[in-house]
Design an enzyme around this catalytic site. Structure first.
Site, PDB file in Angstrom:
ATOM      1  N   HIS A 217     -19.103  20.783  51.750  1.00  0.00           N
ATOM      2  CA  HIS A 217     -18.277  21.071  52.920  1.00  0.00           C
ATOM      3  C   HIS A 217     -18.880  20.535  54.215  1.00  0.00           C
ATOM      4  CE1 HIS A 217     -14.629  22.319  54.681  1.00  0.00           C
ATOM      5  NE2 HIS A 217     -15.328  22.810  55.678  1.00  0.00           N
ATOM      6  N   TYR A 221     -17.949  17.530  57.727  1.00  0.00           N
ATOM      7  CA  TYR A 221     -18.224  17.552  59.174  1.00  0.00           C
ATOM      8  C   TYR A 221     -19.205  16.462  59.571  1.00  0.00           C
ATOM      9  CZ  TYR A 221     -15.533  21.737  58.778  1.00  0.00           C
ATOM     10  OH  TYR A 221     -14.515  22.597  58.493  1.00  0.00           O
ATOM     11  N   HIS A 368      -4.412  16.319  51.631  1.00  0.00           N
ATOM     12  CA  HIS A 368      -5.229  16.925  52.699  1.00  0.00           C
ATOM     13  C   HIS A 368      -6.365  15.996  53.109  1.00  0.00           C
ATOM     14  CE1 HIS A 368      -7.816  19.697  54.894  1.00  0.00           C
ATOM     15  NE2 HIS A 368      -8.761  19.547  53.983  1.00  0.00           N
ATOM     16  N   PHE A 369      -7.088  15.470  52.110  1.00  0.00           N
ATOM     17  CA  PHE A 369      -8.241  14.693  52.573  1.00  0.00           C
ATOM     18  C   PHE A 369      -7.860  13.311  53.093  1.00  0.00           C
ATOM     19  CE2 PHE A 369      -9.410  14.439  47.862  1.00  0.00           C
ATOM     20  CZ  PHE A 369      -9.198  13.081  47.685  1.00  0.00           C
ATOM     21  N   HIS A 370      -6.654  12.864  52.762  1.00  0.00           N
ATOM     22  CA  HIS A 370      -6.255  11.596  53.387  1.00  0.00           C
ATOM     23  C   HIS A 370      -5.805  11.787  54.836  1.00  0.00           C
ATOM     24  CE1 HIS A 370      -6.426   9.848  49.305  1.00  0.00           C
ATOM     25  NE2 HIS A 370      -6.777   8.790  49.996  1.00  0.00           N
ATOM     26  N   ARG A 433      -4.388  16.610  40.454  1.00  0.00           N
ATOM     27  CA  ARG A 433      -5.227  15.546  41.003  1.00  0.00           C
ATOM     28  C   ARG A 433      -6.213  15.105  39.923  1.00  0.00           C
ATOM     29  NH1 ARG A 433      -9.975  18.130  44.811  1.00  0.00           N
ATOM     30  NH2 ARG A 433     -10.577  15.957  44.836  1.00  0.00           N
ATOM     31  N   ARG A 434      -6.989  14.089  40.221  1.00  0.00           N
ATOM     32  CA  ARG A 434      -8.023  13.568  39.320  1.00  0.00           C
ATOM     33  C   ARG A 434      -7.485  13.205  37.942  1.00  0.00           C
ATOM     34  NH1 ARG A 434     -11.487  18.366  41.179  1.00  0.00           N
ATOM     35  NH2 ARG A 434     -12.895  17.502  42.710  1.00  0.00           N
TER      36      ARG A 434
HETATM   37 FE1  HAS Z   1     -10.900  20.212  54.025  1.00  0.00          FE
HETATM   38  C1  HAS Z   1     -10.815  20.301  50.562  1.00  0.00           C
HETATM   39  C2  HAS Z   1     -10.547  23.610  54.127  1.00  0.00           C
HETATM   40  C3  HAS Z   1     -11.224  20.162  57.453  1.00  0.00           C
HETATM   41  C4  HAS Z   1     -12.000  16.967  53.867  1.00  0.00           C
HETATM   42  N1  HAS Z   1     -11.303  18.886  52.514  1.00  0.00           N
HETATM   43  C5  HAS Z   1     -11.190  19.118  51.155  1.00  0.00           C
HETATM   44  C6  HAS Z   1     -11.558  17.926  50.448  1.00  0.00           C
HETATM   45  C7  HAS Z   1     -11.926  16.994  51.386  1.00  0.00           C
HETATM   46  C8  HAS Z   1     -11.759  17.611  52.679  1.00  0.00           C
HETATM   47  C9  HAS Z   1     -12.453  15.608  51.128  1.00  0.00           C
HETATM   48  O1  HAS Z   1     -10.726  25.938  52.186  1.00  0.00           O
HETATM   49  C10 HAS Z   1     -11.495  17.740  48.939  1.00  0.00           C
HETATM   50  C11 HAS Z   1     -12.780  18.033  48.262  1.00  0.00           C
HETATM   51  C12 HAS Z   1     -12.644  17.776  46.774  1.00  0.00           C
HETATM   52  O2  HAS Z   1     -12.684  16.615  46.378  1.00  0.00           O
HETATM   53  O3  HAS Z   1     -12.445  18.742  46.051  1.00  0.00           O
HETATM   54  N2  HAS Z   1     -10.824  21.626  55.509  1.00  0.00           N
HETATM   55  C13 HAS Z   1     -10.678  22.946  55.340  1.00  0.00           C
HETATM   56  C14 HAS Z   1     -10.685  23.613  56.637  1.00  0.00           C
HETATM   57  C15 HAS Z   1     -10.872  22.626  57.577  1.00  0.00           C
HETATM   58  C16 HAS Z   1     -10.980  21.391  56.853  1.00  0.00           C
HETATM   59  C17 HAS Z   1     -10.530  25.061  56.898  1.00  0.00           C
HETATM   60  N3  HAS Z   1     -11.460  18.845  55.387  1.00  0.00           N
HETATM   61  C18 HAS Z   1     -11.537  19.026  56.749  1.00  0.00           C
HETATM   62  C19 HAS Z   1     -12.012  17.820  57.372  1.00  0.00           C
HETATM   63  C20 HAS Z   1     -12.244  16.916  56.359  1.00  0.00           C
HETATM   64  C21 HAS Z   1     -11.895  17.580  55.126  1.00  0.00           C
HETATM   65  C22 HAS Z   1     -12.231  17.654  58.853  1.00  0.00           C
HETATM   66  C23 HAS Z   1     -12.746  15.532  56.410  1.00  0.00           C
HETATM   67  C24 HAS Z   1     -13.156  14.927  57.479  1.00  0.00           C
HETATM   68  N4  HAS Z   1     -10.686  21.664  52.620  1.00  0.00           N
HETATM   69  C25 HAS Z   1     -10.591  22.992  52.875  1.00  0.00           C
HETATM   70  C26 HAS Z   1     -10.571  23.723  51.604  1.00  0.00           C
HETATM   71  C27 HAS Z   1     -10.667  22.784  50.594  1.00  0.00           C
HETATM   72  C28 HAS Z   1     -10.728  21.498  51.253  1.00  0.00           C
HETATM   73  C29 HAS Z   1     -10.474  25.173  51.394  1.00  0.00           C
HETATM   74  C30 HAS Z   1     -10.723  23.054  49.076  1.00  0.00           C
HETATM   75  C31 HAS Z   1      -9.389  23.031  48.483  1.00  0.00           C
HETATM   76  C32 HAS Z   1      -9.471  23.151  46.973  1.00  0.00           C
HETATM   77  O4  HAS Z   1      -8.928  24.138  46.472  1.00  0.00           O
HETATM   78  O5  HAS Z   1     -10.046  22.292  46.294  1.00  0.00           O
HETATM   79  C33 HAS Z   1     -10.998  22.868  59.078  1.00  0.00           C
HETATM   80  O6  HAS Z   1     -12.181  22.293  59.556  1.00  0.00           O
HETATM   81  C34 HAS Z   1      -9.822  22.341  59.828  1.00  0.00           C
HETATM   82  C35 HAS Z   1      -9.843  22.745  61.292  1.00  0.00           C
HETATM   83  C36 HAS Z   1      -9.015  21.847  62.112  1.00  0.00           C
HETATM   84  C37 HAS Z   1      -8.048  22.196  62.957  1.00  0.00           C
HETATM   85  C38 HAS Z   1      -7.257  21.138  63.670  1.00  0.00           C
HETATM   86  C39 HAS Z   1      -7.623  20.999  65.134  1.00  0.00           C
HETATM   87  C40 HAS Z   1      -6.861  19.871  65.706  1.00  0.00           C
HETATM   88  C41 HAS Z   1      -7.394  18.908  66.507  1.00  0.00           C
HETATM   89  C42 HAS Z   1      -6.523  17.777  66.944  1.00  0.00           C
HETATM   90  C43 HAS Z   1      -5.987  17.973  68.344  1.00  0.00           C
HETATM   91  C44 HAS Z   1      -4.991  16.912  68.612  1.00  0.00           C
HETATM   92  C45 HAS Z   1      -4.778  16.352  69.825  1.00  0.00           C
HETATM   93  C46 HAS Z   1      -3.766  15.275  69.927  1.00  0.00           C
HETATM   94  C47 HAS Z   1      -5.490  16.766  71.033  1.00  0.00           C
HETATM   95  C48 HAS Z   1      -7.691  23.601  63.200  1.00  0.00           C
HETATM   96  C49 HAS Z   1      -8.805  18.953  66.977  1.00  0.00           C
HETATM   97  C50 HAS Z   1      -2.464  15.809  70.431  1.00  0.00           C
HETATM   98  C51 HAS Z   1      -1.373  15.032  69.864  1.00  0.00           C
HETATM   99  C52 HAS Z   1      -0.056  15.383  69.854  1.00  0.00           C
HETATM  100  C53 HAS Z   1       0.904  14.479  69.196  1.00  0.00           C
HETATM  101  C54 HAS Z   1       0.448  16.614  70.481  1.00  0.00           C
END
Ligand code: HAS
Length: 550
Positions: A217, A221, A368-370, A433-434
């Protein structure tokens, strides 16, 4: 302009990153066609082999080398040129990481490591694959310690001062990375290598997965924080304003040291052998790690509004139209951010105990990861590439390349919307998947995955093909700016490193007391992991022998 030797070091890192990107995206293209049953591979090539190469080369290798290229450039720019020792260690780190990469890649290509990028036991690769992975980690540690050494020299010469924001963020990312790697180092050295070379007969699967996800995890980050560095530091410069809040930016980064590690069980919510209490605790901590991303979103919106109003934007949303949309360096990163809104929301869904039951091990996770690493992170890296390579080579980023850059990010966005939406929806319909193509004996549920407009493997393949075209445009831009584009002679043609000013006058000094954050992180890790891991070790099952399913 930074020293020539530092530029060379950064360019080599970026060059390797893009070679990995080229091979990795080609594997991605093959995959979407196989899953759609439109392509049969020759007998000597296997779907899982390609899937492993795709994941390892893009998720692990492209990102790592790119990140170090970016760090080296930014650290040299913000703290001054590297000393000879720092440079030497950075080169050693680079070569060791490269050696590990080549070793692991050769094992994958020769069909001895089709275990995918998570290399879950009891799938068993050649021992040399794991040695290669260990070398990759050791290499990144050497490169990291070189950067820490450079930072320490600066601190010694600037006693009592806060370091520039770029350096602070680099060191935060490195601290998180080193603590995170302890898990994967432990499992690779003490479990996988002895088992794969036949020195032990079996492996404790649950323990190996838990140690992997202790690392897995925070790994996400490790990809995200360099992208956030560009959001916090590059974007305001492009908009002509300062960093919105230096303290907020630093605080959000240290929160990642605290909360990114003790959360790995959210990848194992469906696994037996871990009691619900520990899963629950780590899910709660997962919701804490969302906070610094929300702080980042707030900071970005504030930056946009301040910049838009400064440029004459009026009314509630008038500032939005005043942003520099024609500047590809900005637009690329803005689109990357926009993708992270559904990407982050998907993460929150995944982390929710009950919803995870629905999406785990389905194509939803691939979707999700894409739209996390594949777009917010990768497209930010693309946006950085547009100025970083010409900055390092001293070549022009010509008008035609700016247009191509725009085409590239638009195609990437369209391809990703199609592919990842299809993946999310197919996941909800139960597509796993996989796995390679299977109609599961023409089961009605499986046949459904070939109906509909978005809920269709064909849509996924169309999206994947557009992404591949986009990747090739990017490779063209990279080759041009590295080797072929004319040298910038006049000042107006020279490409700069757009680093925003950050007002540190109100930033508390304790934010840079690393021992506070390392101590708190250790306490949280102990709280979340000490008992369940001890329990796993004390009640170890007989373990599993290795399986080669390919
Ligand atoms: Fe994830 C699985 C939970 C973030 C990557 N994640 C994965 C896997 C990858 C991955 C590669 O809880 C697959 C792993 C595998 O092969 O099995 N993920 C989260 C959570 C977050 C999260 C809670 N993941 C990421 C990020 C990744 C990433 C970042 C890569 C860089 N993820 C999971 C969970 C799994 C998981 C479970 C396991 C699922 C399973 O069952 O296998 C948090 O960090 C997300 C927080 C982010 C936000 C968004 C904030 C928004 C922002 C943008 C602002 C936009 C602006 C533009 C200002 C709350 C900062 C405005 C534009 C307009 C148009 C208005």
């Amino acid at each position: 302009m930074i020293a020539l030797q530092d530029r060379k070091l950064a360019l080599w890192n970026i060059g390797v990153a893009y070679i990995a990107f080229l091979i990795g995206t080609l594997c991605g293209l093959l995959q979407v066609f196989i899953r759609n049953d439109a392509l049969q591979l020759p007998a000597w090539l296997d779907y899982y082999q390609i899937l492993t190469a795709h994941g390892v080369l893009l998720a692990l290798i492209f990102t790592t080398f790119f990140i170090f290229g970016f760090f080296i450039t930014g650290m040299s720019k913000s703290l001054g040129s590297f000393g000879p020792k720092v440079r030497l260690f950075s080169w050693i780190g680079f070569w060791v990481t490269l050696l590990g990469t080549v070793m692991a890649t050769v094992m994958i290509i020769s069909g001895q490591a089709s275990v995918m990028y998570t290399f879950y036991a009891p799938l068993q690769a050649s021992g040399f694959f794991y040695v290669g992975l260990a070398l990759v980690i050791i290499g990144t540690w050497i490169s990291s310690f070189a950067l820490v050494g450079h930072y320490r020299v600066w601190r010694k010469n600037n006693k009592g001062q806060l370091s520039p924001l770029f350096a602070f963020m680099t060191i935060t990312t490195i601290i998180m990375w080193i603590i995170a790697c302890l898990g994967v180092v432990a499992t690779v050295l003490f479990q996988y290598i002895p088992w794969a070379f036949g020195w032990t007969d079996t492996i404790d699967v649950e323990l190996s997965r838990s140690l992997f996800w202790y690392f897995g995890h925070p790994l996400v980050y490790f990809w995200l924080l360099p992208a956030y560095m560009a959001w916090y530091l590059i974007v305001p410069k492009l908009l002509g304003v300062k960093v919105f809040s230096d303290s907020l930016a630093r605080m959000s980064f240290v929160l990642f040291i605290l909360f990114s590690i003790p959360v790995g069980f959210h990848h194992q919510l469906t696994e037996p052998g871990i009691s619900n209490f520990w899963k629950f605790l780590q899910v709660v901590l997962t919701f804490m790690v969302i906070v610094p991303s929300l702080m980042t979103a707030f900071s970005m919106f504030a930056t946009f509004e301040i910049a838009g109003r400064k440029n004459g934007g009026k009314g509630l949303f008038g500032w939005f139209t005043k942003l520099p949309w024609k500047d590809i360096r900005f637009t690329s990163i803005f689109i990357a951010m926009a993708f992270f809104i559904p990407g982050g929301a998907g993460g929150i869904i995944n982390a929710s105990f009950q919803l995870n039951e629905v999406v785990h091990n389905t194509l939803w996770i691939v979707g999700h990861f894409h739209i996390t690493v594949g777009t917010p992170v990768a497209m930010t890296f693309m946006g950085i590439t547009f100025w970083l390579i010409p900055y390092l080579t001293g070549r022009k980023f010509t008008k035609s390349m700016k247009v191509l850059g725009l085409v590239q990010i638009i195609t990437w966005s369209i391809g990703m919307v199609l592919m990842s939406t299809a993946q999310h929806l197919l996941g909800l319909l139960g597509a796993p998947r996989r796995t390679a193509y299977s109609s599961y004996n023409d089961h009605p549920a499986a046949l459904e995955w070939f109906d509909g407009i978005l809920t269709n493997h064909v849509t996924m393949a169309v999206g994947g093909s557009i992404l591949f075209v986009s990747a090739m445009i990017l490779i063209y831009i990279v080759v041009m700016t590295m080797f072929l584009s004319p040298k910038a002679v006049e000042t107006k043609d020279m490409v700069d490193f757009p680093l925003a000013e950050s007002d540190m006058s109100n930033t508390p000094k304790w934010l840079e007391n690393w021992w506070i954050w390392i101590g708190l992180a250790a306490a949280l890790i102990a709280l979340a992991y000490a008992i369940p891991l001890t329990h796993m070790i004390q009640n170890a099952p007989p373990g599993s022998e290795g399986f080669k399913t390919w």
